[in-house]
Design an enzyme around this catalytic site. Sequence first.
Site, PDB file in Angstrom:
ATOM      1  CE1 TYR A 154      39.045  39.778  40.082  1.00 47.42           C
ATOM      2  CE2 TYR A 154      39.591  37.766  41.255  1.00 47.42           C
ATOM      3  CZ  TYR A 154      38.696  38.778  40.973  1.00 47.42           C
ATOM      4  OH  TYR A 154      37.471  38.796  41.578  1.00 47.42           O
ATOM      5  CE  LYS A 210      38.289  42.118  42.716  1.00 49.13           C
ATOM      6  NZ  LYS A 210      37.155  43.058  42.701  1.00 49.13           N
TER       7      LYS A 210
HETATM    8  N1  LIG Z   1      31.956  35.917  40.603  1.00 50.69           N
HETATM    9  C1  LIG Z   1      32.916  35.603  41.479  1.00 50.69           C
HETATM   10  O1  LIG Z   1      33.276  34.427  41.651  1.00 50.69           O
HETATM   11  C2  LIG Z   1      33.568  36.686  42.293  1.00 50.69           C
HETATM   12  C3  LIG Z   1      34.321  36.308  43.414  1.00 50.69           C
HETATM   13  C4  LIG Z   1      34.964  37.286  44.169  1.00 50.69           C
HETATM   14  C5  LIG Z   1      34.822  38.618  43.819  1.00 50.69           C
HETATM   15  N2  LIG Z   1      34.084  38.975  42.737  1.00 50.69           N
HETATM   16  C6  LIG Z   1      33.991  40.387  42.387  1.00 50.69           C
HETATM   17  O2  LIG Z   1      32.642  40.773  42.335  1.00 50.69           O
HETATM   18  C7  LIG Z   1      32.499  41.903  41.466  1.00 50.69           C
HETATM   19  C8  LIG Z   1      31.328  41.673  40.532  1.00 50.69           C
HETATM   20  O3  LIG Z   1      31.650  40.565  39.701  1.00 50.69           O
HETATM   21  P1  LIG Z   1      30.578  39.544  39.119  1.00 50.69           P
HETATM   22  O4  LIG Z   1      31.051  38.200  39.448  1.00 50.69           O
HETATM   23  O5  LIG Z   1      29.202  39.958  39.485  1.00 50.69           O
HETATM   24  O6  LIG Z   1      30.845  39.735  37.555  1.00 50.69           O
HETATM   25  P2  LIG Z   1      29.988  40.317  36.349  1.00 50.69           P
HETATM   26  O7  LIG Z   1      28.635  39.726  36.329  1.00 50.69           O
HETATM   27  O8  LIG Z   1      30.871  40.159  35.167  1.00 50.69           O
HETATM   28  O9  LIG Z   1      29.832  41.860  36.719  1.00 50.69           O
HETATM   29  C9  LIG Z   1      30.864  42.772  36.536  1.00 50.69           C
HETATM   30  C10 LIG Z   1      30.268  44.145  36.464  1.00 50.69           C
HETATM   31  O10 LIG Z   1      31.344  45.102  36.360  1.00 50.69           O
HETATM   32  C11 LIG Z   1      31.024  45.981  35.305  1.00 50.69           C
HETATM   33  N3  LIG Z   1      32.202  46.613  34.735  1.00 50.69           N
HETATM   34  C12 LIG Z   1      33.250  46.050  34.094  1.00 50.69           C
HETATM   35  N4  LIG Z   1      34.111  47.008  33.689  1.00 50.69           N
HETATM   36  C13 LIG Z   1      33.596  48.189  34.094  1.00 50.69           C
HETATM   37  C14 LIG Z   1      33.998  49.537  33.992  1.00 50.69           C
HETATM   38  N5  LIG Z   1      35.128  49.895  33.349  1.00 50.69           N
HETATM   39  N6  LIG Z   1      33.222  50.504  34.550  1.00 50.69           N
HETATM   40  C15 LIG Z   1      32.073  50.170  35.180  1.00 50.69           C
HETATM   41  N7  LIG Z   1      31.610  48.929  35.285  1.00 50.69           N
HETATM   42  C16 LIG Z   1      32.371  47.942  34.744  1.00 50.69           C
HETATM   43  C17 LIG Z   1      30.265  45.147  34.290  1.00 50.69           C
HETATM   44  O11 LIG Z   1      29.547  46.020  33.444  1.00 50.69           O
HETATM   45  P3  LIG Z   1      29.325  45.750  31.862  1.00 50.69           P
HETATM   46  O12 LIG Z   1      28.200  44.766  31.778  1.00 50.69           O
HETATM   47  O13 LIG Z   1      28.991  47.089  31.331  1.00 50.69           O
HETATM   48  O14 LIG Z   1      30.620  45.203  31.323  1.00 50.69           O
HETATM   49  C18 LIG Z   1      29.374  44.349  35.237  1.00 50.69           C
HETATM   50  O15 LIG Z   1      28.257  45.118  35.612  1.00 50.69           O
HETATM   51  C19 LIG Z   1      33.848  42.062  40.772  1.00 50.69           C
HETATM   52  O16 LIG Z   1      34.586  43.087  41.363  1.00 50.69           O
HETATM   53  C20 LIG Z   1      34.533  40.726  41.014  1.00 50.69           C
HETATM   54  O17 LIG Z   1      35.944  40.821  41.000  1.00 50.69           O
HETATM   55  C21 LIG Z   1      33.450  38.045  41.958  1.00 50.69           C
END
Ligand SMILES: NC(=O)c1ccc[n+]([C@@H]2O[C@H](COP(=O)([O-])OP(=O)(O)OC[C@H]3O[C@@H](n4cnc5c(N)ncnc54)[C@H](OP(=O)(O)O)[C@@H]3O)[C@@H](O)[C@H]2O)c1
Length: 277
Positions: free
Chosen positions: A147, A151
């Site tokens: 991961y 990033k």
């Molecule tokens: N949560 C944290 O602590 C955190 C911290 C730093 C950065 N981030 C980043 O923030 C972003 C959003 O994450 P989140 O925490 O909101 O997680 P999340 O709720 O799991 O959302 C992830 C999203 O990505 C989509 N996705 C996954 N694979 C995909 C694909 N092949 N094509 C298109 N969409 C896809 C999922 O869609 P489906 O529902 O269709 O699977 C979902 O809408 C990510 O890039 C993550 O790395 C998160």
Amino acid sequence: MKENKKTVLITGASTGIGRAIAIRLAKEGYKVFAGIRKKVDKEEIEGLDKNIQGVYLDVTNSGSIEKAFWYVIKNTDKIDVLINNAGIVEASPVECLDIKRLKEQFEVNTFGALAVAQKFLPLLAGSRIINMSSDASTGLFPYISAYCASKRALDILFNSFYLENKDNIKVISIKPASIKTPIWNKSAKRARDYFDGINEAVRQKYEKDLLILEKNALDNNTKGLEVYTVVDTVVKAIKAKNPKASYNVGFDATLAQWVSKLPIELSNRLIKGRLKI
Ligand SMILES: NC(=O)c1ccc[n+]([C@@H]2O[C@H](COP(=O)([O-])OP(=O)(O)OC[C@H]3O[C@@H](n4cnc5c(N)ncnc54)[C@H](OP(=O)(O)O)[C@@H]3O)[C@@H](O)[C@H]2O)c1
């Protein structure tokens, strides 16, 4: 009919950060193209605000990106902000990190973001690309190195894109610390399913660490920051006349950046001590 509103395309808008950004920007009057992959998610998100239009977009599928492009171009001549948000977390000790899973990690978090940006370039002149990076981009976190690498690679590629591009496109990297979203349950489940099937001797060697890893992931459901912290930062980056190239969200993100500047031997000692591994 094409509308005259500021327009945003956001990938991965079905849940978590992407969904929250879509809702906030729609409420502020932006036209939001919300990337989703399922019919039920399209119906759900479109029902929330008339400014949101769901668009089927799997960032790992070139056919899906192509279709999404033609769908969007029928509705607008310009995307003011592209938010590359779709992401997954693969967790595993490097020793038994499945190469297929490593590739999938990069397909979604890194190559997918680049593929979407390349396809939508004709609509992006003078616009902003906001990448949902992570504190993992500067961090060296054990067991989620795939991961972290995905990033870091995302930030490196897009920084070069910013330096090279002739279309006056600004690139902004958002680096949140842990946020309460479904990503942690999904990641813990994916890791658990995988470890249940790996070589018993390797599993036993890492069992204790993996339990800590799983607990840390699940703890983020309660200890993580609220989603609005990221949403506020994204809105700030969209509205700033001169946005920064990178925004940390949360103290841990600033700490990770600070630790990354230390000599590697020292930062490794700090990380081992903190994780008790
Ligand atoms: N949560 C944290 O602590 C955190 C911290 C730093 C950065 N981030 C980043 O923030 C972003 C959003 O994450 P989140 O925490 O909101 O997680 P999340 O709720 O799991 O959302 C992830 C999203 O990505 C989509 N996705 C996954 N694979 C995909 C694909 N092949 N094509 C298109 N969409 C896809 C999922 O869609 P489906 O529902 O269709 O699977 C979902 O809408 C990510 O890039 C993550 O790395 C998160």
